[in-house]
Write an enzyme that holds these catalytic residues in place. Structure first.
Site: not given
Ligand code: NAP
Length: 299
Positions: A65, A109, A132
Site C-alpha cells: 500500500k 492494518q 478504508d
C-alpha cells in the site's frame, strides 16, 4: 475520458475477463493528475498507517500500500508498533492523526493483535479520515445513505462492474461471505444499486442451491477454489474476491475454481489481476478524495 478496457476472454471460453489490473492502472493515472492539482495548492495527500505486531502478511500488505501511494504522489506515513504497545498509546496516535491537518487518511492494518482492542481504535478514528471505509460510522452510512468512504474491496468490485458496463439493477446478486470488511458491505452496496441480494455464509445449506441462482456471484469466503463451475448459473458474472496461499503452489489462489467457472460464466475476474488491484486503487482514490475535501473545506 478513460481508454477502453481490454476485452479479453478466458482461454477457450466465452467468459470476458474483468481486468482489474488494467482499470486500477487507469485510475492511478487519473489520481496522479488530481494529486498534481492539489500540489499546485501546496497540499500533498497523506495516508497514515498504523501497523501493530509482526504478522508477515500484514507487513507485506502495508509495504504494497505504501508503494502504491508513492506511485501516485500520496505521502505514506507508516507507524509500526510492537504487539506489547499499550492501547492508550495507540489511541493517542489516532487522536493525533485525527487532529493533524496534513493527514488526510488513516488506515489501521487488520489484525491488531489481542488483547489490544481494534474495534475501539476504529471507533476513535474520525470518519472523515476513514479512507478504508470500515469504521462503524462508515459502515452504518451504507445503511442510512449518508456520505462516507466505501469499504475498499466492495467499492472496487462495484467500480469494476460499472467500468465493464455490467448492469446491477434488477439482477439477483449472491454474496458468499458476510465479513464486516467484505461480504456485508458488498451486499449493501449491491442492494443500494437495486440488485436483489442473497447473503450466504458457513451455515448456508446447500450453498449451491443459492449460488446457482446468481446473475452476479461474489465469492468472498476465503476457501481456495471452493466455488466450482457446477455451482454457477450459465451466463453469470463471477467475481472472485478471494486470495489464498496454498502450500506447493506459487502465487495467490482465488475462492473460485477458475477453469471450470470460466466455462459457464459470461464474465469473470482472474486472480491475480482482478479484485486485488482494485482494492488498492480504491484506497488511493479515497485518500485523494479526502485531501480534496479538506482542501475545499479550508478554502
Ligand atoms: P473472513 O472474515 O474469514 O470471512 C469469510 C466469510 O465466508 C464468513 O462470513 C464465513 O461464514 C464465510 N464462509 C466460510 N466458509 C464458507 C463456506 N464453506 N460456505 C459459505 N460461506 C463460508 O474473510 P474475509 O476477510 O471476508 O475475506 C474473504 C476472502 O477475500 C479471503 O480469501 C480474503 O483473502 C479475500 N480478501 C481479498 C481482498 C482483496 O483485496 N482482494 C480483501 C480482503 C479479503 P461465517 O460468517 O458463517 O463464518
Amino acid at each position: 475520458m478513460r481508454e477502453p478496457l481490454p476485452r479479453e476472454y478466458a482461454p477457450n471460453t466465452d467468459a470476458l475477463l474483468l481486468n482489474g489490473k488494467a482499470l486500477a492502472q487507469q485510475i492511478r493515472e487519473s489520481l496522479k493528475e488530481r494529486v498534481a492539482q492539489l500540489q499546485t495548492r501546496g497540499i500533498t495527500p497523506c495516508l497514515a498507517v498504523m501497523l501493530v505486531g509482526d504478522d508477515p502478511a500484514s507487513h507485506t500488505y502495508v509495504r504494497t500500500k505504501a508503494r502504491a501511494c508513492e506511485s501516485v504522489g500520496i505521502r505514506s506515513l507508516v507507524r509500526h508498533y510492537p504487539a506489547t504497545v499499550s492501547q492508550q498509546e495507540l489511541e493517542a496516535q489516532i487522536d493525533a492523526w485525527n487532529a493533524d491537518p496534513e493527514v488526510h487518511g488513516v488506515l489501521i492494518q487488520h489484525p491488531v493483535p489481542a488483547p489490544l482492542d481494534e474495534s475501539a481504535l476504529l471507533r476513535r478514528l474520525d470518519p472523515r479520515k476513514d479512507v478504508d471505509g470500515i469504521t462503524p460510522r462508515s459502515l452504518g452510512a451504507l445503511l442510512t445513505g449518508e456520505e462516507a468512504f466505501g469499504a475498499c474491496t466492495p467499492l472496487g468490485i462495484i467500480t469494476l462492474l460499472d467500468a465493464y458496463g455490467i448492469p446491477i439493477e434488477g439482477k439477483h446478486a449472491v454474496v458468499v461471505g458476510r465479513s464486516v470488511i467484505l461480504g456485508k458491505p458488498m451486499a449493501l452496496m449491491l442492494l443500494n444499486r437495486n440488485a436483489t441480494v442473497t447473503i450466504c455464509h458457513s451455515r448456508t445449506r446447500p450453498l449451491e442451491h443459492y449460488t446457482r441462482q446468481a446473475d452476479i456471484l461474489v465469492a468472498a469466503l476465503g476457501k481456495p477454489e471452493y466455488i466450482t463451475g457446477e455451482m454457477i448459473k450459465p451466463g453469470a458474472v463471477v467475481i472472485d474476491a478471494g486470495y489464498n496461499r496454498v502450500e506447493g503452489r506459487t502465487g495467490d489462489v482465488g475462492d473460485v475454481h477458475f477453469e471450470s467457472a470460466a466455462k459457464v460464466a459470461s464474465a469473470i475476474t482472474p486472480v491475480p489481476g482482478g479484485v486485488g488491484p482494485m482494492t488498492v486503487a480504491m484506497l488511493l482514490q479515497n485518500t485523494v478524495l479526502s485531501a480534496e475535501r479538506w482542501a475545499s473545506d479550508a478554502s
